[in-house]
Design a protein around this motif. Structure first.
Motif, PDB file in Angstrom:
ATOM      1  N   LEU A   1      11.812  -5.613 -17.125  1.00 31.11           N
ATOM      2  CA  LEU A   1      11.333  -4.343 -16.595  1.00 31.11           C
ATOM      3  C   LEU A   1      11.616  -4.315 -15.101  1.00 31.11           C
ATOM      4  CD1 LEU A   1       9.189  -5.274 -18.969  1.00 31.11           C
ATOM      5  CD2 LEU A   1       7.958  -3.261 -18.183  1.00 31.11           C
ATOM      6  N   THR A   2      12.351  -3.324 -14.644  1.00 27.72           N
ATOM      7  CA  THR A   2      12.571  -3.161 -13.212  1.00 27.72           C
ATOM      8  C   THR A   2      11.907  -1.871 -12.766  1.00 27.72           C
ATOM      9  OG1 THR A   2      14.725  -2.053 -13.453  1.00 27.72           O
ATOM     10  CG2 THR A   2      14.733  -4.444 -13.250  1.00 27.72           C
ATOM     11  N   LEU A   3      11.085  -1.987 -11.743  1.00 24.73           N
ATOM     12  CA  LEU A   3      10.357  -0.858 -11.181  1.00 24.73           C
ATOM     13  C   LEU A   3      11.042  -0.447  -9.890  1.00 24.73           C
ATOM     14  CD1 LEU A   3       6.699  -2.207 -11.606  1.00 24.73           C
ATOM     15  CD2 LEU A   3       8.230  -1.233 -13.330  1.00 24.73           C
ATOM     16  N   ARG A   4      11.290   0.871  -9.750  1.00 23.91           N
ATOM     17  CA  ARG A   4      11.989   1.367  -8.577  1.00 23.91           C
ATOM     18  C   ARG A   4      11.279   2.583  -8.006  1.00 23.91           C
ATOM     19  NH1 ARG A   4      17.435   1.005 -10.951  1.00 23.91           N
ATOM     20  NH2 ARG A   4      17.594  -1.037 -11.935  1.00 23.91           N
ATOM     21  N   GLU A   5      11.398   2.746  -6.719  1.00 28.70           N
ATOM     22  CA  GLU A   5      10.956   3.954  -6.030  1.00 28.70           C
ATOM     23  C   GLU A   5      12.208   4.782  -5.765  1.00 28.70           C
ATOM     24  OE1 GLU A   5       9.317   4.621  -1.639  1.00 28.70           O
ATOM     25  OE2 GLU A   5       7.864   3.538  -2.892  1.00 28.70           O
TER      26      GLU A   5
ATOM     27  N   GLU B   1      19.012   5.092  -5.962  1.00 24.14           N
ATOM     28  CA  GLU B   1      17.754   5.520  -5.376  1.00 24.14           C
ATOM     29  C   GLU B   1      17.966   5.987  -3.931  1.00 24.14           C
ATOM     30  OE1 GLU B   1      17.520   2.823  -8.605  1.00 24.14           O
ATOM     31  OE2 GLU B   1      18.216   2.322  -6.582  1.00 24.14           O
ATOM     32  N   ARG B   2      17.170   6.966  -3.515  1.00 25.80           N
ATOM     33  CA  ARG B   2      17.207   7.436  -2.132  1.00 25.80           C
ATOM     34  C   ARG B   2      16.207   6.690  -1.257  1.00 25.80           C
ATOM     35  NH1 ARG B   2      17.544  13.937  -3.511  1.00 25.80           N
ATOM     36  NH2 ARG B   2      19.488  13.818  -4.703  1.00 25.80           N
ATOM     37  N   SER B   3      15.394   5.869  -1.863  1.00 29.95           N
ATOM     38  CA  SER B   3      14.420   5.047  -1.151  1.00 29.95           C
ATOM     39  C   SER B   3      14.959   3.634  -1.020  1.00 29.95           C
ATOM     40  CB  SER B   3      13.093   5.024  -1.914  1.00 29.95           C
ATOM     41  OG  SER B   3      12.220   4.034  -1.399  1.00 29.95           O
ATOM     42  N   GLY B   4      14.664   3.012   0.109  1.00 21.98           N
ATOM     43  CA  GLY B   4      15.045   1.622   0.309  1.00 21.98           C
ATOM     44  C   GLY B   4      13.924   0.659  -0.019  1.00 21.98           C
TER      45      GLY B   4
ATOM     46  N   ARG C   1       0.810  -1.210   0.000  1.00 25.95           N
ATOM     47  CA  ARG C   1       0.000   0.000   0.000  1.00 25.95           C
ATOM     48  C   ARG C   1       0.849   1.267   0.000  1.00 25.95           C
ATOM     49  NH1 ARG C   1      -4.360  -1.159   4.650  1.00 25.95           N
ATOM     50  NH2 ARG C   1      -2.582  -2.287   5.471  1.00 25.95           N
ATOM     51  N   ALA C   2       2.042   1.179   0.572  1.00 25.50           N
ATOM     52  CA  ALA C   2       2.926   2.341   0.623  1.00 25.50           C
ATOM     53  C   ALA C   2       3.894   2.401  -0.557  1.00 25.50           C
ATOM     54  CB  ALA C   2       3.719   2.333   1.934  1.00 25.50           C
ATOM     55  N   TYR C   3       3.872   1.376  -1.404  1.00 22.47           N
ATOM     56  CA  TYR C   3       4.847   1.296  -2.496  1.00 22.47           C
ATOM     57  C   TYR C   3       4.444   2.247  -3.620  1.00 22.47           C
ATOM     58  CZ  TYR C   3       8.078  -0.965  -5.813  1.00 22.47           C
ATOM     59  OH  TYR C   3       9.081  -1.237  -6.707  1.00 22.47           O
ATOM     60  N   ALA C   4       5.343   3.136  -3.978  1.00 25.29           N
ATOM     61  CA  ALA C   4       5.044   4.138  -5.010  1.00 25.29           C
ATOM     62  C   ALA C   4       6.190   4.234  -6.004  1.00 25.29           C
ATOM     63  CB  ALA C   4       4.782   5.494  -4.366  1.00 25.29           C
ATOM     64  N   PRO C   5       6.384   3.209  -6.848  1.00 30.20           N
ATOM     65  CA  PRO C   5       7.464   3.277  -7.832  1.00 30.20           C
ATOM     66  C   PRO C   5       7.235   4.440  -8.792  1.00 30.20           C
ATOM     67  CG  PRO C   5       5.968   1.481  -8.363  1.00 30.20           C
ATOM     68  CD  PRO C   5       5.566   1.991  -7.017  1.00 30.20           C
ATOM     69  N   ASP C   6       8.322   5.112  -9.136  1.00 29.17           N
ATOM     70  CA  ASP C   6       8.212   6.267 -10.034  1.00 29.17           C
ATOM     71  C   ASP C   6       9.219   6.219 -11.167  1.00 29.17           C
ATOM     72  OD1 ASP C   6      10.343   6.632  -8.286  1.00 29.17           O
ATOM     73  OD2 ASP C   6      10.056   8.784  -8.097  1.00 29.17           O
ATOM     74  N   ALA C   7       9.939   5.104 -11.296  1.00 26.48           N
ATOM     75  CA  ALA C   7      10.904   4.939 -12.390  1.00 26.48           C
ATOM     76  C   ALA C   7      10.924   3.488 -12.832  1.00 26.48           C
ATOM     77  CB  ALA C   7      12.308   5.359 -11.950  1.00 26.48           C
ATOM     78  N   ALA C   8      11.120   3.293 -14.118  1.00 27.51           N
ATOM     79  CA  ALA C   8      11.276   1.952 -14.665  1.00 27.51           C
ATOM     80  C   ALA C   8      12.435   1.948 -15.643  1.00 27.51           C
ATOM     81  CB  ALA C   8       9.999   1.490 -15.362  1.00 27.51           C
ATOM     82  N   LEU C   9      13.252   0.912 -15.567  1.00 26.05           N
ATOM     83  CA  LEU C   9      14.261   0.652 -16.585  1.00 26.05           C
ATOM     84  C   LEU C   9      13.796  -0.559 -17.381  1.00 26.05           C
ATOM     85  CD1 LEU C   9      15.928   2.500 -14.677  1.00 26.05           C
ATOM     86  CD2 LEU C   9      17.922   1.110 -15.264  1.00 26.05           C
ATOM     87  N   VAL C  10      13.654  -0.380 -18.673  1.00 26.19           N
ATOM     88  CA  VAL C  10      13.256  -1.459 -19.573  1.00 26.19           C
ATOM     89  C   VAL C  10      14.501  -1.874 -20.338  1.00 26.19           C
ATOM     90  CG1 VAL C  10      11.746  -2.156 -21.458  1.00 26.19           C
ATOM     91  CG2 VAL C  10      10.938  -0.481 -19.762  1.00 26.19           C
ATOM     92  N   ASN C  11      14.978  -3.084 -20.083  1.00 24.48           N
ATOM     93  CA  ASN C  11      16.194  -3.582 -20.711  1.00 24.48           C
ATOM     94  C   ASN C  11      15.861  -4.666 -21.728  1.00 24.48           C
ATOM     95  OD1 ASN C  11      18.049  -2.036 -19.150  1.00 24.48           O
ATOM     96  ND2 ASN C  11      17.792  -3.458 -17.450  1.00 24.48           N
ATOM     97  N   PHE C  12      16.444  -4.550 -22.914  1.00 20.11           N
ATOM     98  CA  PHE C  12      16.288  -5.591 -23.932  1.00 20.11           C
ATOM     99  C   PHE C  12      17.614  -6.315 -24.116  1.00 20.11           C
ATOM    100  CE2 PHE C  12      16.681  -7.092 -28.327  1.00 20.11           C
ATOM    101  CZ  PHE C  12      15.669  -8.042 -28.319  1.00 20.11           C
ATOM    102  N   TYR C  13      17.584  -7.641 -23.970  1.00 19.47           N
ATOM    103  CA  TYR C  13      18.749  -8.497 -24.155  1.00 19.47           C
ATOM    104  C   TYR C  13      18.590  -9.294 -25.448  1.00 19.47           C
ATOM    105  CZ  TYR C  13      19.691  -8.079 -19.054  1.00 19.47           C
ATOM    106  OH  TYR C  13      19.952  -7.619 -17.774  1.00 19.47           O
TER     107      TYR C  13
END
Length: 224
Positions: A210-214, A136-139, A110-122
């Motif tokens: 796809l990696t989602l990060r806060e 990231e400044r969030s853990g 409920r508190a998770y608020a990802p605001d960036a994604a890296l989409v990598n193609f291999y």
């Protein structure tokens, strides 16, 4: 199922959970179609150039915040200077669903608020060296989604790039979440497994991750 026998969910390390075949075939196709659009711009898919002059073998496009070694910014100053595409609400919701799948009732979803994604193609020859996600400044946990060819995902320790580490095969549709004590573990992709494409995903060849990060960055700031 991707094989004869179902693969069970597994805790690879404290806070690091592998959930096989979490993405349905329909969701995989939806994400592949979205990734094709994101790869067209405003910032196109590109090979990231490292500070020492090396070039990453994976190709990447970013959403929300643009990552380049080793910081985030709103504009892709190492590519074309354009502002990156916005982070879609549907990916944030997908990230919250992923935490529930990985952590169950103990999930901080409920508190998770990802605001960036890296989409990598291999492609078949691409690799990713051992590294930490630490700009990231969030853990908050990192949510990783795999589509297409299977990779060997090497998940290590928080102290160095060497042993101990665990090699996990991530197949199409697999979810991997790492947070808590494992949030800053070194990890990488030493190889793509030949002959494991997932044509039903619509990808054809290669692997999407796809990696989602806060990030914990100020949403009103021009750069990080």
């Amino acid at each position: 199922m991707s094989g004869l026998f179902p693969r069970p969910q597994a805790v690879v390390a404290p806070g690091a959970v592998h959930v096989p075949e979490w993405l349905s075939p329909a969701r995989r196709r939806e994400l592949v179609a979205a990734c094709r659009e994101w790869a067209r711009g405003p910032v196109p898919l590109r090979h990231t150039v490292l500070p020492g002059g090396g070039v990453m073998s994976v190709r990447t496009v970013c959403l929300g915040w643009h990552w380049q070694p080793y910081h985030y910014s709103r504009t892709a100053d190492d590519v074309n200077g354009a502002r990156v595409a916005a982070f879609p609400d549907r990916l944030a919701e997908l990230g919250r669903e992923a935490l529930v799948a990985a952590y169950g009732d103990k999930s901080p979803a409920r508190a998770y608020a990802p605001d960036a994604a890296l989409v990598n193609f291999y492609d078949g020859a691409a690799r990713m060296g051992m590294h930490q996600d630490k700009e990231e400044r969030s853990g908050a946990p990192v949510v990783s989604l795999s589509i297409g060819a299977t990779c060997v995902f090497r998940f290590g320790n928080t102290d160095n790039r060497g042993k101990p580490y665990t090699d996990v095969e991530l197949a199409s549709g697999d979810l991997f979440v790492f947070g808590g004590p494992s949030r800053f573990a070194f990890h990488g992709v030493p190889r793509i497994v030949p002959g494991t494409a997932d044509p039903a995903s619509g990808l054809g060849h290669g692997r999407l991750n796809l990696t989602l990060r806060e990030t914990g960055l100020d949403p009103l700031a021009p750069s990080g």
